[in-house]
Design a protein around this motif. Structure first.
Motif, PDB file in Angstrom:
ATOM      1  N   VAL A 121      32.578  39.442  29.788  1.00 54.35           N
ATOM      2  CA  VAL A 121      33.903  39.021  30.229  1.00 54.35           C
ATOM      3  C   VAL A 121      33.970  39.244  31.739  1.00 54.35           C
ATOM      4  N   GLN A 122      34.222  38.183  32.495  1.00 49.43           N
ATOM      5  CA  GLN A 122      34.102  38.228  33.951  1.00 49.43           C
ATOM      6  C   GLN A 122      35.455  38.004  34.622  1.00 49.43           C
ATOM      7  N   LEU A 123      35.747  38.852  35.603  1.00 48.32           N
ATOM      8  CA  LEU A 123      36.988  38.763  36.361  1.00 48.32           C
ATOM      9  C   LEU A 123      36.690  38.249  37.770  1.00 48.32           C
ATOM     10  N   TYR A 124      37.371  37.184  38.169  1.00 46.17           N
ATOM     11  CA  TYR A 124      37.232  36.616  39.511  1.00 46.17           C
ATOM     12  C   TYR A 124      38.604  36.553  40.176  1.00 46.17           C
ATOM     13  N   ILE A 125      38.600  36.694  41.497  1.00 46.99           N
ATOM     14  CA  ILE A 125      39.843  36.617  42.261  1.00 46.99           C
ATOM     15  C   ILE A 125      39.628  35.708  43.468  1.00 46.99           C
ATOM     16  N   GLN A 126      40.602  34.848  43.718  1.00 44.06           N
ATOM     17  CA  GLN A 126      40.600  34.010  44.912  1.00 44.06           C
ATOM     18  C   GLN A 126      41.837  34.329  45.737  1.00 44.06           C
ATOM     19  N   ASP A 127      41.599  34.651  47.000  1.00 41.57           N
ATOM     20  CA  ASP A 127      42.678  34.861  47.962  1.00 41.57           C
ATOM     21  C   ASP A 127      43.072  33.490  48.493  1.00 41.57           C
ATOM     22  N   MET A 128      44.277  33.041  48.171  1.00 47.42           N
ATOM     23  CA  MET A 128      44.671  31.668  48.464  1.00 47.42           C
ATOM     24  C   MET A 128      44.898  31.419  49.954  1.00 47.42           C
ATOM     25  N   ILE A 129      45.475  32.402  50.652  1.00 46.21           N
ATOM     26  CA  ILE A 129      45.743  32.270  52.081  1.00 46.21           C
ATOM     27  C   ILE A 129      45.342  33.565  52.764  1.00 46.21           C
ATOM     28  N   LEU A 172      46.096  35.853  28.691  1.00 41.80           N
ATOM     29  CA  LEU A 172      45.865  36.604  29.925  1.00 41.80           C
ATOM     30  C   LEU A 172      47.204  37.177  30.392  1.00 41.80           C
ATOM     31  N   VAL A 173      47.268  38.491  30.539  1.00 40.25           N
ATOM     32  CA  VAL A 173      48.512  39.181  30.882  1.00 40.25           C
ATOM     33  C   VAL A 173      48.274  40.082  32.083  1.00 40.25           C
ATOM     34  N   LEU A 174      49.152  40.000  33.083  1.00 42.04           N
ATOM     35  CA  LEU A 174      49.133  40.906  34.222  1.00 42.04           C
ATOM     36  C   LEU A 174      50.270  41.907  34.075  1.00 42.04           C
ATOM     37  N   SER A 175      49.999  43.180  34.371  1.00 42.22           N
ATOM     38  CA  SER A 175      51.057  44.191  34.268  1.00 42.22           C
ATOM     39  C   SER A 175      52.143  43.952  35.295  1.00 42.22           C
ATOM     40  N   SER A 230      32.257  32.531  32.815  1.00 39.71           N
ATOM     41  CA  SER A 230      31.410  32.284  33.987  1.00 39.71           C
ATOM     42  C   SER A 230      32.314  32.080  35.189  1.00 39.71           C
ATOM     43  N   SER A 231      31.703  31.876  36.356  1.00 42.02           N
ATOM     44  CA  SER A 231      32.502  31.636  37.559  1.00 42.02           C
ATOM     45  C   SER A 231      33.208  30.293  37.513  1.00 42.02           C
ATOM     46  N   ALA A 232      32.790  29.417  36.605  1.00 44.21           N
ATOM     47  CA  ALA A 232      33.345  28.064  36.533  1.00 44.21           C
ATOM     48  C   ALA A 232      34.226  27.841  35.313  1.00 44.21           C
ATOM     49  N   SER A 233      34.545  28.894  34.568  1.00 50.86           N
ATOM     50  CA  SER A 233      35.298  28.711  33.336  1.00 50.86           C
ATOM     51  C   SER A 233      36.163  29.937  33.079  1.00 50.86           C
ATOM     52  N   GLY A 234      37.393  29.701  32.589  1.00 48.01           N
ATOM     53  CA  GLY A 234      38.230  30.835  32.260  1.00 48.01           C
ATOM     54  C   GLY A 234      39.687  30.470  32.150  1.00 48.01           C
ATOM     55  N   VAL A 235      40.502  31.503  31.992  1.00 49.67           N
ATOM     56  CA  VAL A 235      41.953  31.358  31.987  1.00 49.67           C
ATOM     57  C   VAL A 235      42.466  31.974  33.282  1.00 49.67           C
ATOM     58  N   PHE A 236      43.638  31.499  33.741  1.00 49.65           N
ATOM     59  CA  PHE A 236      44.078  31.810  35.093  1.00 49.65           C
ATOM     60  C   PHE A 236      45.485  32.396  35.105  1.00 49.65           C
ATOM     61  N   ALA A 237      45.754  33.190  36.165  1.00 55.32           N
ATOM     62  CA  ALA A 237      47.094  33.713  36.410  1.00 55.32           C
ATOM     63  C   ALA A 237      47.255  33.872  37.920  1.00 55.32           C
ATOM     64  N   GLN A 238      48.513  33.861  38.365  1.00 54.74           N
ATOM     65  CA  GLN A 238      48.827  34.029  39.786  1.00 54.74           C
ATOM     66  C   GLN A 238      49.478  35.391  39.994  1.00 54.74           C
TER      67      GLN A 238
END
Length: 733
Positions: free
Chosen positions: A654-662, A623-626, A720-728
């Motif tokens: 392939v599903q993309l999810y985002i969580q706003d931490m604060i 998983l790579v972010l520009s 799925s919404s419960a599985s994947g690789v992560f980046a910040q």
């Protein structure tokens, strides 16, 4: 002047010219729709037959007629609707053609058209292009019947499985629903960009707004959602239908928002829809709902007040009622100031009729109908959509696909067994395969309005027959779930369709336990129109194929899945709970909602949103972010490598999810923000990229302004919404 603006200007001139010639009574007639059951019939010798009531109505013209010719063949319907249109044009002073209207929950709601899977099935494909092709076919088949508009699609968010209309919507998720609604509207309208060419129909997107959030899952109940939830989660599919897909119509919701009935809500139907979003089509009531502002909602003192309230709110057309806009000619004589509002409503209706081409070409070329409705190509498309919508929920020890199925005796058992199930399985496996067929029992008495569950003692003998039949098979396919009687619309005057429980009806749990005790492989084929708590099915079945409500040839797709001629690629458009007590259970709740589990049950769903297995396996990596730090108004790229590590060529979402931490307000635990369906051969890898734009990060903050707030975010890409690789990543000022 650009060509599109020139055409709009021409239409506006034509509308004003026509409007200037109309009497008040003729104007109000263009603000009403009645149902064909009022007295629009077709004789045995193919002649139009109209009741006196209908003739009286049509003398003034009419905005539209609902479902004319719905029980006729496509050819008969085209003839019938041509005759009806001709009568309307020739027997009203100004000869204004009418719009003929249908609905389209799983294809055109009429005899002889292609029956597709329901909207929730379409969402389960996670394939907007495929959904657009389905709706393109729906639009073409409807127009060939002489129809012009459909009261579809539903843009409601569906999060309560007690609600009987759950499968009419697309999902519990805002983003997925938005993509599906845009696909549906653009498809059925034939990529409408200004004027229609006579091959498609207009969409009436509904129910504006919040209808899927009725309290207790009961039709006509109140709606309790915050202003922030409304803006961020409920309205986006409607906004996209207006601004991206250019829907020609919007239908108001039965319900209310913060106590304000939607049919009397000017802030919703005018200030937001027209002034802020720029909607130029027509608005229409849901059936009789303007009158219900008085006698049901209790927000209008009299029927007259109800009519005035709907008019002032911005409702252009009154659907069915005889005790609402029918009073406007009389009311306008005492309140001449409302004539300007009437004129504005009529402008919207006439403009739509010009866009549809009804003035230049009001009739259907009947010669084009044979061979162009319910064609082999449309049936093949329905089958393709079926194959992509089936979700594999469980597959212990690789039970599916069946090995050497042609040598086994296959037991097809259960109350959801269809009349054509064996036929479809034989099409796939041939006539030499041995089948044991036994439905066992019915779920209800199949009463159209208020079905009742059959008592266990009535179904006990059927249960024993089903278990006995299952014992004769080498492998057992159990057809379980629910049908059109256990999940349906609860009509206003009579009829129930919502449920207080989401447990499978009747003896189904006992059936799956008894069959499992036989020691044979058990495959559950789950058919339903609402999410069910299938914990017993999940415990005892070796494999589960979730099919929702497929097309007319749905069991053909099931048979192909069972034997490996097709590979499952559907994903859940909703979360599946273990128990109704977990409500609300949609995956994108506020993060704090997941702090505590329930005693004796836990907090996790049975199956998470976006879940769906395959006969292949997929690995996510790299998983790579520009950029890991972006400014609030900038976009960036996120890409991931997906590899098919299995033995089957298969499709993966392939599903993309985002969580706003604060955030300045409490934020959701996770939100879908992108997806792409790809196909990979065994061993093949592909890098899938998503563009993360500012609008994907925006939300309504503490100050009630929708914007991107600086801060930390977590990005997830997976299956799925419960599985994947992560980046910040971080958004900075």
């Amino acid at each position: 002047m650009p060509l599109s603006e020139q055409k709009e200007a021409e239409i506006d001139l034509k509308v004003e010219s026509l409007l200037s010639q109309m009497t008040l009574e003729e104007k109000v007639a263009q603000m009403r729709i009645f149902h064909a059951s009022l007295g629009v019939e077709h004789s045995e010798d193919s002649k139009l037959v109209l009741s006196d009531v209908v003739k009286q109505k049509l003398a003034l013209g009419i905005a539209g007629i609902k479902n004319p010719g719905e029980f006729l063949s496509p050819e008969q319907a085209s003839l019938h609707n041509n005759q009806l249109q001709k009568y309307i044009i020739e027997n009203s002073r100004l000869g204004i053609p009418a719009m003929f209207i249908t609905e389209a929950y799983n294809g055109v709601d009429a005899t002889g058209t292609t029956r597709f899977g329901r909207p929730m099935n379409m969402a389960a494909t996670w394939n907007p292009n495929l959904v657009k092709r389905v709706w393109d076919t729906i639009g073409r088949e409807a127009r060939l019947r002489g129809l012009h508009m459909c009261h579809s699609p539903e843009a409601d968010i569906m999060r309560d499985p007690r609600f009987g209309r759950m499968s009419e919507g697309y999902s519990e998720d805002t983003f997925l629903t938005t993509q599906m609604v845009v696909a549906a509207v653009t498809g059925v309208q034939g990529d409408f960009t200004g004027l229609m060419d006579g091959t498609h129909i207009g969409a009436v997107t509904k129910h504006f707004a919040g209808y899927g959030q009725v309290e207790g899952g009961r039709n006509f109940a109140s709606i309790q959602i915050s202003e922030r939830t409304l803006k961020d989660e409920i309205l986006p599919p409607f906004k996209a239908a207006v601004q991206q897909a250019h829907t020609l119509g919007i239908m108001a919701s039965h319900g209310d928002l913060n106590g304000i009935a939607s049919h009397g809500n000017r802030a919703l139907l005018t200030d937001l829809l027209r002034d802020e979003w720029g909607f130029q089509g027509y608005t229409v009531s849901d059936s009789n709902d303007i009158a219900r502002l008085h006698y049901f909602m209790g927000v209008a003192e009299t029927p007259d007040d109800a009519a005035l309230m709907g008019l002032n709110a911005g409702l252009d057309i009154d659907l069915y009622a005889e005790d609402a806009y029918a009073y406007l000619p009389r009311l306008a004589k005492g309140k001449p100031d409302i004539i300007a509002q009437i004129d504005e409503a009529v402008r919207h209706v006439l403009r739509t009729k010009f866009i549809l081409g009804l003035f230049d070409n009001p009739y259907i070329d009947v010669s084009k109908v044979p061979g162009n409705v319910r064609t082999p190509a449309s049936l093949a498309l329905a089958h393709e959509a079926d194959l992509e919508s089936i979700i594999l929920l469980k597959n212990d020890r690789h039970t599916l696909p069946l090995k050497h199925a042609e040598k086994a005796t296959i037991a097809l058992i259960g109350p959801l067994l269809g009349d054509q199930t064996e036929l479809h399985f034989r099409k796939v496996l041939g006539d030499k395969v041995a089948f044991v067929i036994e439905q066992g029992f019915e779920l209800t008495d199949q009463n159209k309005y208020e079905p009742k569950v059959l008592p266990d003692e009535v179904n006990r003998a059927g249960l024993e027959r089903a278990v006995d039949a299952a014992s004769q098979g080498d492998v057992v396919l159990l057809f379980l779930g629910g049908d059109e009687y256990t999940s349906k619309e609860a009509y206003f005057a009579r009829g129930l369709g919502d449920r207080a429980s989401i447990q499978p009806v009747g003896l189904q749990n006992e059936l799956v336990r008894r069959v499992k005790a036989l020691g044979k492989p058990v495959i559950v084929v789950l058919k339903h129109r609402r999410t069910l708590a299938i914990t017993e099915f999940a415990e005892h079945a070796d494999a589960i194929l979730d099919t929702w409500d497929l097309s007319e040839q749905g069991d053909l797709a099931v048979a192909k899945m069972v034997v490996g001629q097709a590979v499952p690629s559907g994903k859940l458009p909703v979360t599946v709970p273990k128990h109704i007590g977990q409500l609300p259970f949609h995956y994108s709740q506020k993060n704090i909602n997941f702090k505590k589990a329930y005693m004796f049950m836990g907090g996790d769903p049975l199956y998470p949103f976006g879940f769906g297995l395959s006969y292949a396996d997929f690995e996510y990596s790299e998983l790579v972010l520009s950029s890991s730090q972006v400014k609030a108004g900038e976009s960036f790229e996120a890409s991931v490598m997906v590899t098919n590590t299995g033995d089957y060529t298969a499709k993966e979402v392939v599903q993309l999810y985002i969580q706003d931490m604060i955030g300045s307000v409490i934020r959701p635990a996770n939100e879908l923000k992108g997806f792409e369906k790809i196909e990979l051969k065994p061993g093949e890898s592909r890098r899938v990229s998503f563009t993360v734009t500012p609008d994907l990060l925006a939300f309504t903050g503490k100050d009630n302004v929708t914007k991107v707030e600086p801060g930390d975010f977590r990005l997830q890409v997976g299956t799925s919404s419960a599985s994947g690789v992560f980046a910040q990543f971080k958004v900075v000022e």
